[in-house]
Design a protein around this motif. Structure first.
Motif, PDB file in Angstrom:
ATOM      1  N   ALA A 105      -5.661   3.863   9.304  1.00 17.50           N
ATOM      2  CA  ALA A 105      -4.437   4.360   8.666  1.00 17.50           C
ATOM      3  C   ALA A 105      -4.036   5.718   9.228  1.00 17.50           C
ATOM      4  N   GLU A 106      -2.736   5.915   9.336  1.00 15.46           N
ATOM      5  CA  GLU A 106      -2.168   7.204   9.728  1.00 15.46           C
ATOM      6  C   GLU A 106      -1.112   7.565   8.673  1.00 15.46           C
ATOM      7  N   PHE A 107      -1.589   7.853   7.468  1.00 12.92           N
ATOM      8  CA  PHE A 107      -0.679   8.174   6.376  1.00 12.92           C
ATOM      9  C   PHE A 107      -0.042   9.536   6.623  1.00 12.92           C
ATOM     10  N   SER A 108       1.173   9.696   6.091  1.00 14.93           N
ATOM     11  CA  SER A 108       1.900  10.955   6.256  1.00 14.93           C
ATOM     12  C   SER A 108       2.571  11.322   4.931  1.00 14.93           C
ATOM     13  N   ASN A 109       3.250  12.444   4.939  1.00 16.59           N
ATOM     14  CA  ASN A 109       4.012  12.868   3.759  1.00 16.59           C
ATOM     15  C   ASN A 109       5.448  12.375   3.803  1.00 16.59           C
ATOM     16  N   GLU A 110       5.768  11.558   4.813  1.00 15.74           N
ATOM     17  CA  GLU A 110       7.120  11.015   4.958  1.00 15.74           C
ATOM     18  C   GLU A 110       7.397  10.032   3.822  1.00 15.74           C
ATOM     19  N   ASN A 111       8.652   9.967   3.400  1.00 17.39           N
ATOM     20  CA  ASN A 111       9.042   9.080   2.307  1.00 17.39           C
ATOM     21  C   ASN A 111       9.545   7.733   2.817  1.00 17.39           C
ATOM     22  N   HIS A 112       9.289   6.697   2.041  1.00 15.72           N
ATOM     23  CA  HIS A 112       9.827   5.366   2.319  1.00 15.72           C
ATOM     24  C   HIS A 112      11.259   5.329   1.790  1.00 15.72           C
ATOM     25  N   VAL A 113      12.213   5.583   2.683  1.00 14.98           N
ATOM     26  CA  VAL A 113      13.629   5.518   2.348  1.00 14.98           C
ATOM     27  C   VAL A 113      14.205   4.265   2.999  1.00 14.98           C
ATOM     28  N   ARG A 114      15.401   3.896   2.619  1.00 10.70           N
ATOM     29  CA  ARG A 114      16.054   2.716   3.185  1.00 10.70           C
ATOM     30  C   ARG A 114      15.930   2.730   4.710  1.00 10.70           C
ATOM     31  N   GLY A 115      15.448   1.622   5.281  1.00  6.91           N
ATOM     32  CA  GLY A 115      15.317   1.496   6.727  1.00  6.91           C
ATOM     33  C   GLY A 115      13.983   1.954   7.299  1.00  6.91           C
ATOM     34  N   THR A 116      13.092   2.469   6.464  1.00  4.70           N
ATOM     35  CA  THR A 116      11.770   2.878   6.945  1.00  4.70           C
ATOM     36  C   THR A 116      10.993   1.646   7.392  1.00  4.70           C
ATOM     37  N   VAL A 117      10.263   1.796   8.518  1.00  9.66           N
ATOM     38  CA  VAL A 117       9.432   0.712   9.042  1.00  9.66           C
ATOM     39  C   VAL A 117       7.973   1.154   8.917  1.00  9.66           C
ATOM     40  N   SER A 118       7.172   0.357   8.219  1.00  6.21           N
ATOM     41  CA  SER A 118       5.765   0.668   7.966  1.00  6.21           C
ATOM     42  C   SER A 118       4.891  -0.529   8.300  1.00  6.21           C
ATOM     43  N   MET A 119       3.606  -0.257   8.409  1.00  9.85           N
ATOM     44  CA  MET A 119       2.636  -1.318   8.662  1.00  9.85           C
ATOM     45  C   MET A 119       2.254  -2.010   7.363  1.00  9.85           C
ATOM     46  N   ALA A 120       2.196  -3.334   7.423  1.00 11.47           N
ATOM     47  CA  ALA A 120       1.658  -4.112   6.313  1.00 11.47           C
ATOM     48  C   ALA A 120       0.134  -4.098   6.461  1.00 11.47           C
ATOM     49  N   ARG A 121      -0.567  -4.288   5.364  1.00 13.26           N
ATOM     50  CA  ARG A 121      -2.031  -4.276   5.397  1.00 13.26           C
ATOM     51  C   ARG A 121      -2.569  -4.968   4.152  1.00 13.26           C
ATOM     52  N   SER A 122      -3.881  -5.194   4.156  1.00  8.78           N
ATOM     53  CA  SER A 122      -4.539  -5.721   2.959  1.00  8.78           C
ATOM     54  C   SER A 122      -4.851  -4.533   2.047  1.00  8.78           C
ATOM     55  N   SER A 123      -5.702  -4.734   1.059  1.00 15.71           N
ATOM     56  CA  SER A 123      -6.073  -3.635   0.172  1.00 15.71           C
ATOM     57  C   SER A 123      -6.884  -2.557   0.898  1.00 15.71           C
ATOM     58  N   ASN A 124      -7.440  -2.896   2.059  1.00 17.65           N
ATOM     59  CA  ASN A 124      -8.165  -1.924   2.872  1.00 17.65           C
ATOM     60  C   ASN A 124      -7.143  -1.094   3.657  1.00 17.65           C
ATOM     61  N   PRO A 125      -7.099   0.223   3.461  1.00 17.09           N
ATOM     62  CA  PRO A 125      -6.107   1.048   4.149  1.00 17.09           C
ATOM     63  C   PRO A 125      -6.203   0.978   5.678  1.00 17.09           C
ATOM     64  N   ASN A 126      -7.377   0.622   6.198  1.00 22.58           N
ATOM     65  CA  ASN A 126      -7.584   0.559   7.648  1.00 22.58           C
ATOM     66  C   ASN A 126      -7.515  -0.874   8.188  1.00 22.58           C
ATOM     67  N   SER A 127      -6.672  -1.707   7.580  1.00 21.43           N
ATOM     68  CA  SER A 127      -6.596  -3.116   7.976  1.00 21.43           C
ATOM     69  C   SER A 127      -5.272  -3.486   8.650  1.00 21.43           C
ATOM     70  N   ALA A 128      -4.387  -2.505   8.892  1.00 22.49           N
ATOM     71  CA  ALA A 128      -3.108  -2.820   9.547  1.00 22.49           C
ATOM     72  C   ALA A 128      -3.378  -3.369  10.938  1.00 22.49           C
ATOM     73  N   ASP A 129      -2.547  -4.329  11.360  1.00 13.27           N
ATOM     74  CA  ASP A 129      -2.723  -4.976  12.656  1.00 13.27           C
ATOM     75  C   ASP A 129      -1.365  -5.067  13.337  1.00 13.27           C
ATOM     76  N   SER A 130      -0.687  -6.190  13.222  1.00 16.37           N
ATOM     77  CA  SER A 130       0.617  -6.365  13.875  1.00 16.37           C
ATOM     78  C   SER A 130       1.762  -6.522  12.877  1.00 16.37           C
ATOM     79  N   GLN A 131       1.449  -6.803  11.625  1.00 19.76           N
ATOM     80  CA  GLN A 131       2.502  -7.035  10.636  1.00 19.76           C
ATOM     81  C   GLN A 131       3.118  -5.722  10.173  1.00 19.76           C
ATOM     82  N   PHE A 132       4.427  -5.775   9.962  1.00 16.65           N
ATOM     83  CA  PHE A 132       5.162  -4.595   9.541  1.00 16.65           C
ATOM     84  C   PHE A 132       6.218  -5.000   8.526  1.00 16.65           C
TER      85      PHE A 132
END
Length: 176
Positions: free
Chosen positions: A92-119
């Motif tokens: 995970a590379e979490f930040s203080n940025e806000n999820h506003v309209r149009g934000t693109v983020s990584m999908a993941r399971s309940s494990n914060p370090n499980s992001a792969d290709s899904q967004f």
């Protein structure tokens, strides 16, 4: 659709994004082009991996398999059901940025370090996601095409029966 007053704004946003072609993605849908400004300042490893997968053609033809009205559209799964990926998990590379309209983020399971290709791309501000998901981009033009993606059934957690596809995804620097 008219090219009237809104066209100039979209062109200006596209021009801003095109100043850094290496950190701009073109996500082409059947309806039109979505331009995403990449955010290596927030998530350098995720941006690097997204560009790598994009350059391999990984995303071409994949679906937006989960689309929840008023919330978000999720894609990037080669299985098309939310269980697949490229096989490389990212820390995970979490930040203080806000999820506003149009934000693109990584999908993941309940494990914060499980992001792969899904967004996913959020349709509206989603403050409950802030600090929980890795933000790696922002839609700068073409959000109307994201808004137009087929929505899934609420009772099926947004799963789309006949989902829209990514026609092609490319790094803008490669599209010259």
């Amino acid at each position: 659709m008219s090219n009237g007053g809104i066209g100039g704004g979209a062109q200006a946003q596209s021009a801003d994004a095109s100043q850094d072609l290496e950190n701009t993605l073109y996500l082409d849908l059947e309806a039109g082009r979505v331009v995403i400004k990449l955010r290596p300042d927030l998530a350098p490893k995720h941006v690097e991996r997204i560009k790598e997968l994009t350059r391999e053609g990984f995303y071409d033809g994949l679906t937006f398999h989960r689309v929840i009205e008023g919330f978000m559209a999720q894609g990037g799964d080669p299985k098309g059901d939310g269980t697949g990926g490229s096989g490389q998990k990212l820390p995970a590379e979490f930040s203080n940025e806000n999820h506003v309209r149009g934000t693109v983020s990584m999908a993941r399971s309940s494990n914060p370090n499980s992001a792969d290709s899904q967004f996913f791309i959020v349709f509206a501000d989603a403050p409950h996601l802030d600090g929980q998901y890795t933000i790696w981009g922002q839609v700068v033009s073409g959000m109307e095409y994201v808004d137009g993606l087929k929505k899934g059934a609420p009772w099926a957690n947004g799963r789309v029966a006949d989902p829209d596809h990514i026609v092609k995804m490319q790094v803008a620097a490669d599209a010259q």
